[in-house]
Scaffold this motif. Structure first.
Motif, PDB file in Angstrom:
ATOM      1  N   PRO A  11       0.801  -1.352  -0.028  1.00 30.85           N
ATOM      2  CA  PRO A  11       0.022   0.147   0.012  1.00 30.85           C
ATOM      3  C   PRO A  11       1.095   1.217   0.094  1.00 30.85           C
ATOM      4  CG  PRO A  11      -0.712  -1.530   1.485  1.00 30.85           C
ATOM      5  CD  PRO A  11       0.352  -2.111   0.937  1.00 30.85           C
ATOM      6  N   SER A  12       1.968   1.159   0.639  1.00 33.51           N
ATOM      7  CA  SER A  12       2.921   2.241   0.855  1.00 33.51           C
ATOM      8  C   SER A  12       3.385   2.946  -0.823  1.00 33.51           C
ATOM      9  CB  SER A  12       3.877   2.215   1.852  1.00 33.51           C
ATOM     10  OG  SER A  12       4.552   1.244   1.520  1.00 33.51           O
ATOM     11  N   VAL A  13       3.659   1.668  -1.632  1.00 34.79           N
ATOM     12  CA  VAL A  13       4.318   2.016  -2.873  1.00 34.79           C
ATOM     13  C   VAL A  13       3.306   2.306  -4.075  1.00 34.79           C
ATOM     14  CG1 VAL A  13       5.620   0.825  -4.506  1.00 34.79           C
ATOM     15  CG2 VAL A  13       6.081   0.380  -1.999  1.00 34.79           C
ATOM     16  N   ALA A  14       2.112   1.958  -3.673  1.00 35.01           N
ATOM     17  CA  ALA A  14       0.929   2.209  -4.719  1.00 35.01           C
ATOM     18  C   ALA A  14       0.765   3.550  -5.222  1.00 35.01           C
ATOM     19  CB  ALA A  14      -0.320   1.372  -4.379  1.00 35.01           C
ATOM     20  N   ARG A  15       0.881   4.105  -6.050  1.00 39.20           N
ATOM     21  CA  ARG A  15       0.525   5.199  -6.725  1.00 39.20           C
ATOM     22  C   ARG A  15       1.305   6.366  -6.192  1.00 39.20           C
ATOM     23  NH1 ARG A  15      -0.856   3.174 -11.121  1.00 39.20           N
ATOM     24  NH2 ARG A  15      -3.210   2.242 -10.866  1.00 39.20           N
ATOM     25  N   PRO A  17       5.455   8.390  -6.802  1.00 43.20           N
ATOM     26  CA  PRO A  17       6.582   8.417  -7.436  1.00 43.20           C
ATOM     27  C   PRO A  17       7.710   7.566  -7.280  1.00 43.20           C
ATOM     28  CG  PRO A  17       6.223  10.478  -6.646  1.00 43.20           C
ATOM     29  CD  PRO A  17       5.031   9.646  -6.152  1.00 43.20           C
ATOM     30  N   LEU A  18       8.563   7.073  -7.825  1.00 39.37           N
ATOM     31  CA  LEU A  18       9.823   6.196  -7.643  1.00 39.37           C
ATOM     32  C   LEU A  18      10.723   7.221  -7.092  1.00 39.37           C
ATOM     33  CD1 LEU A  18      10.074   3.992 -10.736  1.00 39.37           C
ATOM     34  CD2 LEU A  18       9.170   3.432  -8.739  1.00 39.37           C
ATOM     35  N   TYR A  43       5.933  -1.860  -8.299  1.00 40.69           N
ATOM     36  CA  TYR A  43       5.995  -0.517  -8.094  1.00 40.69           C
ATOM     37  C   TYR A  43       4.914   0.333  -8.841  1.00 40.69           C
ATOM     38  CZ  TYR A  43      10.504  -1.750  -6.061  1.00 40.69           C
ATOM     39  OH  TYR A  43      11.476  -2.132  -5.261  1.00 40.69           O
ATOM     40  N   ALA A  44       3.819  -0.273  -9.298  1.00 38.40           N
ATOM     41  CA  ALA A  44       2.598   0.072 -10.140  1.00 38.40           C
ATOM     42  C   ALA A  44       3.275   1.383 -10.937  1.00 38.40           C
ATOM     43  CB  ALA A  44       1.776   0.671  -8.856  1.00 38.40           C
ATOM     44  N   CYS A  45       4.152   1.070 -11.644  1.00 40.60           N
ATOM     45  CA  CYS A  45       4.804   2.162 -12.747  1.00 40.60           C
ATOM     46  C   CYS A  45       4.599   1.766 -14.339  1.00 40.60           C
ATOM     47  CB  CYS A  45       6.084   2.240 -12.183  1.00 40.60           C
ATOM     48  SG  CYS A  45       7.212   1.033 -12.841  1.00 40.60           S
TER      49      CYS A  45
END
Length: 104
Positions: A11-15, A17-18, A43-45
């Motif tokens: 959840p902390s990585v979703a949506r 920026p990298l 990484y949802a990227c």
């Protein structure tokens, strides 16, 4: 040593920026032969973001930092992969190759 790798982003990585830390982890995952599609999911990227990291157009110097981190996490595995920069291999034949088949 077993390494867990999530297919779904935490959840902390979703949506979001990298970051440079993500770039280091993406380099390490590449050297551990994690598939790019799994990295995209984690990484949802967009896949272009991964190649920006691997070509070092985004986060320059992350490869060097990742190599140092990899050596500390996995001592002795460095010679088992190519830690050089990413190289694009074009699919189209080089224009000079056409000269080989022309009749003079």
């Amino acid at each position: 040593m077993a390494i867990a790798f999530l297919n779904e982003p935490p959840p902390s990585v979703a949506r979001r920026p990298l970051t440079e830390d993500d770039a280091v982890d993406i380099w390490i995952a590449r050297w551990l032969r994690i598939r790019p599609v799994d990295l995209q999911r984690r990484y949802a990227c967009d896949p272009r973001r991964l190649y920006e990291i691997w070509e070092e157009t985004h986060f320059p110097g992350s490869r060097k930092r990742a190599l140092e981190e990899f050596q500390s996490r996995f001592p002795g595995l460095e010679p088992r992969f190519d830690s050089g920069p990413h190289r694009r291999i074009p699919l189209a034949p080089h224009p000079d190759q056409l000269n080989l088949f022309s009749k003079v």
